[in-house]
Design a protein around this motif. Structure first.
Motif, short mmCIF file in Angstrom:
data_model
loop_
_atom_site.label_atom_id
_atom_site.label_comp_id
_atom_site.label_asym_id
_atom_site.label_seq_id
_atom_site.Cartn_x
_atom_site.Cartn_y
_atom_site.Cartn_z
N MET A 94 0.81 -1.21 0.00
CA MET A 94 0.00 0.00 0.00
C MET A 94 0.85 1.26 0.00
O MET A 94 0.45 2.29 -0.53
N ARG A 95 2.05 1.20 0.61
CA ARG A 95 2.94 2.36 0.61
C ARG A 95 3.32 2.76 -0.82
O ARG A 95 3.55 3.93 -1.10
N LEU A 96 3.37 1.79 -1.72
CA LEU A 96 3.70 2.08 -3.12
C LEU A 96 2.45 2.42 -3.93
O LEU A 96 2.49 3.26 -4.82
N TRP A 97 1.33 1.75 -3.59
CA TRP A 97 0.10 2.01 -4.36
C TRP A 97 -0.40 3.44 -4.15
O TRP A 97 -0.95 4.05 -5.07
N TYR A 98 -0.20 3.98 -2.95
CA TYR A 98 -0.63 5.35 -2.69
C TYR A 98 0.04 6.36 -3.62
O TYR A 98 -0.45 7.48 -3.78
N ARG A 99 1.16 5.98 -4.22
CA ARG A 99 1.89 6.89 -5.10
C ARG A 99 1.41 6.83 -6.54
O ARG A 99 1.98 7.51 -7.40
N ASN A 100 0.39 6.04 -6.83
CA ASN A 100 -0.07 5.84 -8.20
C ASN A 100 -0.50 7.19 -8.81
O ASN A 100 -1.50 7.78 -8.41
N ARG A 101 0.27 7.65 -9.78
CA ARG A 101 0.00 8.97 -10.36
C ARG A 101 -1.25 8.98 -11.22
O ARG A 101 -1.95 10.00 -11.28
N LEU A 102 -1.53 7.87 -11.90
CA LEU A 102 -2.71 7.84 -12.76
C LEU A 102 -3.98 8.00 -11.93
O LEU A 102 -4.89 8.74 -12.31
#
Length: 437
Positions: A94-102
């Motif tokens: 989730m720490r990486l998914w929160y950064r999803n720019r799209l």
């Protein structure tokens, strides 16, 4: 003046926040609406593009309602991602998914279109219709629909564990490359330049504790040069630092005592690890996904084998990189100024294969893929790193010996296969291994 730690954590919050960009989209949509109203007064609109007040009101009202519904739809998808990640993937992802720019771009576009249409509604009256604005609002809806389709396509394809593993691997390797570039810009000294085993002149302790998320190495170097001392960071990035634990050791005889609060502000502590300066965190997420796939609740060894492909690629990249357990950084004169803990090859390798071996030893295809991974690393890493790979192969042999008492199945488990099962012999040029070593 805000400390480096505060600025780092603020940047982390902005990158992982799902509301900041949509709020900016709302503000921008309202401003663009005002601009469209002003432009409508200056530009003549062809007769074919003019609207009646009733039509314009109906169109803008429908757009406002549609944007609210689409915002809710995207939020619902976000909730599904959270459930998927915590149930079958890894909560750490989730720490990486929160950064999803799209996703942030889609939310911002929907919010901006909502604000744009709502701003135009107040201008509509008897004989007054923002014709240009209504047309632009329709175009914004068309763009929003295209973006929604792109988002759905990305969501459907990228939520598979193997696609997530690929994204996590690429993120980790990008962070590793950035770290190596930063390391190349520093003056690295030999370990003997500062053994770091003596009694420190003073220490800086953690006030609240937390996971060490990052540190300002340049700031540490400048502070050490200013006070003529050596600053030794007591924990590596990713470690949990308890409240009151030593955070930084001050060695030497400083000209003036450094201010503990300023030094502590050069190290960022937070609630959990982040990938920003910690490529091992990406490897941790990959191992978590593979371990979840091997759990009795999921029981999907093929997914674990697919994730092992990305662990394999990650370890090959790490194995060819310059790694140090401790980075002794010097100034332009070659004097040591900062000592920063790092990760060596053995630690990366242990993190990448230990849990997969322990949880997947009962699966033939996991054992075979893991063996192919380790045997492929032997020619792919420098000679001084091969003993660590051989130790992992010995541990795999011992695990297979315990798990497979039958000689034939034990022989199958000891044959490397890059597909797990069905790929034939291991990597080209590597003979299959049968029987005890």
């Amino acid at each position: 003046m805000p400390t480096w730690s505060f600025r780092f954590q603020l940047g982390q919050y902005v990158r992982t926040s799902l509301w900041i960009l949509p709020v900016l989209g709302l503000a921008l949509g309202a401003l663009l609406g005002e601009g469209a109203l002003a432009l409508d007064d200056m530009v003549g609109i062809p007769t074919g593009w003019r609207y009646t007040a009733t039509t314009a009101t109906g169109v803008l009202t429908a757009i406002v309602g549609a944007m609210v519904a689409l915002l809710g739809f995207v939020v619902t998808i976000g909730v599904l991602v959270v459930q998927q990640a915590t149930g079958t993937l890894s909560p750490r992802y989730m720490r990486l998914w929160y950064r999803n720019r799209l996703q942030k771009a889609v939310l911002s576009l929907f919010a901006g279109t909502f604000a744009f249409a709502f701003t135009l509604l107040r201008r509509i009256g008897p004989g007054t219709v923002p014709d240009l604005g209504v047309t632009l609002a329709g175009l914004a809806v068309a763009v929003s629909l295209v973006m929604l389709l792109v988002y759905l396509n990305r969501f459907v394809h990228d939520l598979r564990p193997v696609a997530i593993a690929d994204r996590v691997r690429r993120t980790g390797l990008r962070v590793l490359g950035t770290s190596l570039q930063a390391q190349g810009r520093c003056t690295l000294l030999d370990e003997a330049a500062h053994p770091g085993h003596g009694t420190p002149a003073d220490v800086v302790r953690s006030a609240d504790g937390g996971a060490l998320q990052g540190m300002d190495v340049g700031g540490l170097m400048r502070a050490a040069a200013r006070h003529d001392c050596v600053l030794v960071v007591a924990h590596r990035v990713g470690d949990f630092v308890p409240p009151g634990a030593v955070l930084i050791e001050i060695h030497g005889a400083p000209r003036t005592p450094p201010e503990p609060r300023r030094l502590a502000g050069l190290v960022a502590l937070g609630a959990e690890r982040t990938v920003e300066q910690d490529p091992a965190f990406a490897l941790r997420v990959l191992v978590d996904i593979a371990s979840r796939a091997l759990s009795s609740a999921v029981n999907d060894p093929t997914t674990a084998v697919q994730v092992l492909n990305h662990i394999d690629a990650f370890l090959h990249a790490v194995g060819g990189s310059e790694l140090r357990g401790r980075h002794v950084l010097g100034d332009a004169d070659g004097a040591p100024r900062a000592v920063v803990p790092g990760r060596n090859w053995e630690e990366y390798l242990e993190l990448g294969v230990t849990e997969v071996r322990e949880y997947g030893v009962g699966s033939l295809q996991v054992c075979r893929r893991l063996r192919a991974l380790l045997e492929g690393l032997l020619p792919g890493v420098p000679a001084e790193r091969r003993p660590a790979v051989r130790r992992q192969l010995t541990l795999l042999d011992a695990a297979v010996e315990r798990e497979f008492p039958d000689a034939f199945r034990r022989s199958l488990a000891r044959t490397g296969d890059r597909q797990g099962i069905g790929g034939g012999s291991p990597s080209p040029g590597t003979p299959p291994r049968h029987g005890p070593r």
